[in-house]
Design a protein around this motif. Structure first.
Motif, short mmCIF file in Angstrom:
data_model
loop_
_atom_site.label_atom_id
_atom_site.label_comp_id
_atom_site.label_asym_id
_atom_site.label_seq_id
_atom_site.Cartn_x
_atom_site.Cartn_y
_atom_site.Cartn_z
N SER A 147 0.83 -1.20 0.00
CA SER A 147 0.00 0.00 0.00
C SER A 147 0.87 1.26 0.00
N TRP A 148 2.00 1.21 0.68
CA TRP A 148 2.91 2.36 0.67
C TRP A 148 3.49 2.57 -0.72
N LEU A 185 2.06 1.82 -3.58
CA LEU A 185 1.03 2.42 -4.42
C LEU A 185 0.83 3.89 -4.09
N GLN A 186 0.89 4.23 -2.82
CA GLN A 186 0.74 5.63 -2.42
C GLN A 186 1.87 6.48 -2.99
N TRP A 187 3.10 5.99 -2.88
CA TRP A 187 4.24 6.75 -3.39
C TRP A 187 4.20 6.84 -4.90
N ALA A 217 1.44 6.95 -6.71
CA ALA A 217 0.41 7.94 -7.01
C ALA A 217 0.93 9.36 -6.75
N ILE A 218 1.66 9.54 -5.67
CA ILE A 218 2.24 10.86 -5.38
C ILE A 218 3.24 11.24 -6.47
#
Length: 73
Positions: A26-27, A29-31, A33-34
């Motif tokens: 999940s981290w 994917l978050q990075w 997206a950022i």
């Protein structure tokens, strides 16, 4: 034995604090997206800045007349 049990308890506590595979995924994917968002903002800013400094287009001049000369026979 008490010292070993105490050390094992400390190790177990530290292992519980380590992120799991799901946390890491999940981290990631978050990075990602950022990162894509930042790239979009930077590219949009560059394109917008270049469009802003582009000179205004000149007004088109009047069309030139077409002159046809007929040869004398």
């Amino acid at each position: 034995m008490r010292d070993i049990k105490g050390a094992l308890g400390q190790i177990a506590d530290k292992l519980n604090q380590i992120p799991t595979r799901d946390d890491l995924w999940s981290w990631k994917l978050q990075w990602a997206a950022i990162g894509f968002g930042v790239m979009a903002i930077v590219i949009g800013g560059i394109i917008g800045g270049l469009a802003w400094i582009q000179p205004a287009p000149e007004k088109p001049s009047a069309p030139q007349p077409i002159v046809i000369t007929v040869p004398k026979t």
